[in-house]
Design a protein around this motif. Structure first.
Motif, PDB file in Angstrom:
ATOM      1  N   GLU B  50      36.984   3.136 -45.174  1.00 54.19           N
ATOM      2  CA  GLU B  50      35.985   2.262 -44.550  1.00 54.19           C
ATOM      3  C   GLU B  50      34.723   3.099 -44.335  1.00 54.19           C
ATOM      4  OE1 GLU B  50      37.649   0.327 -41.105  1.00 54.19           O
ATOM      5  OE2 GLU B  50      35.728   0.375 -40.046  1.00 54.19           O
ATOM      6  N   ALA B  51      33.563   2.522 -44.552  1.00 54.83           N
ATOM      7  CA  ALA B  51      32.316   3.267 -44.394  1.00 54.83           C
ATOM      8  C   ALA B  51      31.335   2.498 -43.510  1.00 54.83           C
ATOM      9  CB  ALA B  51      31.663   3.506 -45.758  1.00 54.83           C
ATOM     10  N   TYR B  52      30.548   3.243 -42.758  1.00 59.34           N
ATOM     11  CA  TYR B  52      29.347   2.684 -42.118  1.00 59.34           C
ATOM     12  C   TYR B  52      28.285   2.918 -43.181  1.00 59.34           C
ATOM     13  CZ  TYR B  52      25.549   2.414 -38.598  1.00 59.34           C
ATOM     14  OH  TYR B  52      24.418   2.093 -37.872  1.00 59.34           O
ATOM     15  N   SER B  54      25.271   1.981 -44.452  1.00 59.82           N
ATOM     16  CA  SER B  54      23.851   2.353 -44.427  1.00 59.82           C
ATOM     17  C   SER B  54      23.678   3.795 -43.936  1.00 59.82           C
ATOM     18  CB  SER B  54      23.056   1.390 -43.549  1.00 59.82           C
ATOM     19  OG  SER B  54      23.596   1.358 -42.242  1.00 59.82           O
ATOM     20  N   MET B  55      24.472   4.176 -42.932  1.00 55.50           N
ATOM     21  CA  MET B  55      24.367   5.540 -42.406  1.00 55.50           C
ATOM     22  C   MET B  55      25.012   6.545 -43.366  1.00 55.50           C
ATOM     23  SD  MET B  55      25.617   7.029 -38.734  1.00 55.50           S
ATOM     24  CE  MET B  55      25.567   8.797 -38.398  1.00 55.50           C
ATOM     25  N   LYS B  58      22.703   7.519 -46.052  1.00 58.84           N
ATOM     26  CA  LYS B  58      21.663   8.447 -45.570  1.00 58.84           C
ATOM     27  C   LYS B  58      22.212   9.864 -45.445  1.00 58.84           C
ATOM     28  CE  LYS B  58      19.759   5.855 -41.983  1.00 58.84           C
ATOM     29  NZ  LYS B  58      18.927   5.769 -40.771  1.00 58.84           N
ATOM     30  N   VAL B 119      29.687  12.659 -43.024  1.00 57.81           N
ATOM     31  CA  VAL B 119      29.438  11.313 -43.557  1.00 57.81           C
ATOM     32  C   VAL B 119      30.378  10.299 -42.883  1.00 57.81           C
ATOM     33  CG1 VAL B 119      29.430   9.878 -45.629  1.00 57.81           C
ATOM     34  CG2 VAL B 119      28.601  12.232 -45.747  1.00 57.81           C
ATOM     35  N   PRO B 120      29.812   9.238 -42.298  1.00 60.79           N
ATOM     36  CA  PRO B 120      30.644   8.287 -41.566  1.00 60.79           C
ATOM     37  C   PRO B 120      31.476   7.381 -42.487  1.00 60.79           C
ATOM     38  CG  PRO B 120      28.361   7.591 -41.458  1.00 60.79           C
ATOM     39  CD  PRO B 120      28.368   8.908 -42.178  1.00 60.79           C
ATOM     40  N   ILE B 121      32.556   7.987 -42.953  1.00 58.54           N
ATOM     41  CA  ILE B 121      33.556   7.285 -43.752  1.00 58.54           C
ATOM     42  C   ILE B 121      34.907   7.665 -43.144  1.00 58.54           C
ATOM     43  CG2 ILE B 121      34.643   7.103 -46.036  1.00 58.54           C
ATOM     44  CD1 ILE B 121      31.923   7.693 -47.292  1.00 58.54           C
ATOM     45  N   TRP B 122      35.812   6.693 -43.118  1.00 63.64           N
ATOM     46  CA  TRP B 122      37.112   6.924 -42.469  1.00 63.64           C
ATOM     47  C   TRP B 122      38.228   6.522 -43.413  1.00 63.64           C
ATOM     48  CZ3 TRP B 122      32.789   4.769 -40.421  1.00 63.64           C
ATOM     49  CH2 TRP B 122      32.195   5.453 -39.369  1.00 63.64           C
TER      50      TRP B 122
END
Lengths: 77, 138
Positions: B50-52, B54-55, B58, B119-122
């Motif tokens: 799962e990713a945020y 847009s962030m 970046k 990187v905001p990925i989980w």
């Protein structure tokens, strides 16, 4: 103000969070508030707050129009 | 040159390498992450990413820009997959081209190490008898 959440944080808060801010609220204060509302967040290794898609410094003041997100420990790759 | 992507579709190694090819490059370093069948001795059925978005885009862009500034590399590509992935599928590809191999190796290693930290990925590991968000708890 709408607060996004991802990964395990999304499961802990279970559903969208809508919050309104009174006065100057910092990222650190918001973190504390969220930990009180959702004790499951305190069990995590860590969690941080992103403001408008950038990691928020603890002293940063958040505004009602900001996009806020709860970022639990990342684990991509 | 930088190429960043987050996609729910399978990543294509060949086209990533083709993108990084250039006449001035003497080498291309490629890191391909693959879904492993076990974690700490436990059988893994699949991973869910799962990713945020847009962030995450970046932050991936920052990693690529920093790599280009720090090492003499020509091109850097970072692609990450989202959704449910089975054993053997590819969650991440990093490709770096440079005139000489040392810079390509260094930049590639920096990119994957930093991606895992910032990187905001989980990812959630799904087992036969349960599931677990990786790194979530101490």
């Amino acid at each position: 103000m709408k607060i996004l959440s991802f990964g395990i944080a999304r499961e802990i808060v279970s559903g969208p969070i809508e919050m309104s801010l009174d006065g100057d609220v910092s990222v650190a204060m918001l973190q504390t508030k969220l930990s009180e509302l959702y004790p499951g967040l305190r069990q995590l290794s860590s969690f941080v707050i992103a403001v408008n898609g950038e990691y928020g410094q603890p002293e940063r003041i958040v505004r009602n129009g900001d996009e806020i997100a709860i970022i639990p420990p990342v684990s991509g790759g | 040159m930088i190429d960043i992507k987050i996609s729910s579709e399978p990543l294509d190694v060949q086209s990533c390498i083709a993108w990084a090819m250039s006449p001035e490059s003497g080498g291309i370093d490629v890191f391909i992450g693959t879904v492993r069948n076990t974690t700490k001795g436990k059988q893994v059925v699949r991973l869910e990413f799962e990713a945020y978005e847009s962030m995450a885009l970046k932050e991936m862009e920052k990693i690529a820009a920093y790599s280009l500034a720090k090492w003499p590399v020509h091109k850097i590509l970072i692609h990450h997959r989202t959704g449910a992935l089975s054993v053997g599928e590819i969650p991440v590809i990093i490709v770096v081209s440079a005139a000489h191999r040392a810079a390509a190796f260094d930049a590639c290693r920096y990119a994957i190490d930093t991606l895992k930290e910032t990187v905001p990925i989980w990812k959630k590991e799904v087992f036969e008898d349960g599931e677990r968000w990786v790194a979530a708890h101490p």
